[in-house]
Design an enzyme around this catalytic site. Structure first.
Site, short mmCIF file in Angstrom:
data_model
loop_
_atom_site.label_atom_id
_atom_site.label_comp_id
_atom_site.label_asym_id
_atom_site.label_seq_id
_atom_site.Cartn_x
_atom_site.Cartn_y
_atom_site.Cartn_z
CE1 TYR A 29 -3.65 -2.34 0.03
CE2 TYR A 29 -4.64 -1.63 1.99
CZ TYR A 29 -4.05 -2.41 0.66
OH TYR A 29 -5.52 -3.66 0.98
CB THR A 30 0.62 4.73 -0.10
OG1 THR A 30 1.01 3.34 1.20
CG2 THR A 30 -0.83 5.09 -0.80
#
Length: 354
Positions: free
Chosen positions: A62-63
């Protein structure tokens, strides 16, 4: 009756207590061109915890890893009171074939990376993020069990995996005394209900708590889309590109907007917003443990938490169930029909268990 974040639920066939809404943190970090910066992410995290929330959802990629890094900072000093869930199997380094997939090498490397970013020595709940049809299930299960025995992972779970593979894995884990699966994360909402055919009944039978993501149907259940959006026109300058994303996924359909109409009607009668009603439908589903909610601003989070106050009447629930109903498919429709019922039971009355 209204719920609160500290009205905890048991996760699957475990004794682990989790909040009825999990905080999704794919919005923590701006590397993907949207999301919240560190300061706003901290506000989201703190507000969720202040309300009694303890169930935090992230993933190794994630990110680009910022989600885990920020959580490692935010959780300092209160780690033990949190249930941190992360995921592995998505590609961590483009061009490196062994930096993705559910196999043992990536499993151990991904977990070690997550532990460093999360600044912790254990992960409460580890999901296999995405099934890829390449790794033997015994390799996956043995690797997960080894991590549990080492104390680096406490509970293991599946996400985006076919129902038959999960049921097979649970049976193997039971027979070999390996760590059992305790949770299933799938997309589930009034918009996307195909999990009701096999995945959700399987989870109930096999002892997995269902943790749905995208409970607002990609944002459709907020009510911000209309039939004018069916044209698929590009967003205006400065407008969110979520519309184009949903259109590409085939989300903007007459059928789905009809469901949104029903949600809006119920919301008006119930005195809540469409988003809160859409979330409440999933939250109050007895087959669901904890939907994952995401937000980019504190206002969005506060609004989503308002779903805890929504107590749908039986009439409202029936209307929403009907609006989003799906065809059960084979063999479920056949097995539920009168013909086979008469063939197997005749005129007998047989009470189901429980």
């Amino acid at each position: 009756m209204p719920l609160t974040l500290d009205t905890y639920r048991l996760l699957g066939r475990s004794g682990l207590r989790v909040s009825p809404l999990a905080l999704g943190t794919a919005t923590f970090g701006t590397e993907w061109g949207w999301g919240a910066g560190e300061e706003e992410s901290r506000r989201l995290f703190d507000r969720y915890i202040e309300q009694g929330g303890n169930f935090i959802d992230t993933a190794a990629t994630y990110t680009e890893g910022s989600s885990e890094r920020l959580l490692g900072t935010f959780a300092h000093g209160r780690r033990e009171s949190l249930v941190l869930a992360t995921k592995y199997s998505t590609l961590r380094r483009p061009g490196d074939p062994n930096s993705g997939g559910p196999h043992r090498k990536n499993l151990f490397a991904s977990v070690e990376s997550s532990l460093r970013r999360l600044n912790t020595d254990y992960i409460d709940l580890l999901y296999l993020h995405v099934w890829d049809f390449t790794t033997p299930v015994e390799e996956i299960l043995r690797g997960l069990d080894d991590l549990v025995r080492q104390g680096k992972v406490l509970y293991v779970a599946m996400s985006n995996v076919p129902a038959w593979q999960i049921s097979r894995m649970q049976a193997i884990a039971d027979l070999r005394g390996w760590a059992p699966l305790v949770a299933l994360q799938i997309e589930y909402s009034l918009i996307e209900r195909t999990g009701e055919r096999d995945l959700i009944p399987m989870a109930r039978e096999m002892g997995l708590g269902v943790v749905p993501y995208s409970p607002l149907g990609g944002g459709l259940l907020t009510g911000k889309y209309s039939r004018a959006d069916l044209t698929g026109a590009d967003p205006a300058p400065g407008e969110s590109n979520r519309k184009s994303f949903n259109a590409a996924l085939g989300m903007l359909t007459e059928r789905n907007l009809g469901i949104v109409d029903a949600v809006k009607e119920v919301a008006l009668e119930a005195g809540h917003t469409p988003a809160q009603v859409g979330l409440a439908w999933t939250l109050r589903n007895p087959a669901v443990t904890a939907p994952v909610i995401g937000a980019r601003t504190l206002t969005q989070l506060e609004h989503n938490l308002g779903a805890l106050d929504v107590d749908l009447t039986p009439a409202h629930r029936a209307r929403l169930d009907e609006a989003g109903a799906i065809e059960p498919g084979i063999p479920h429709a056949l097995l539920a029909g009168d013909h086979l019922r008469r063939a197997t039971r005749g005129d007998l009355t047989i009470q189901p268990r429980g």
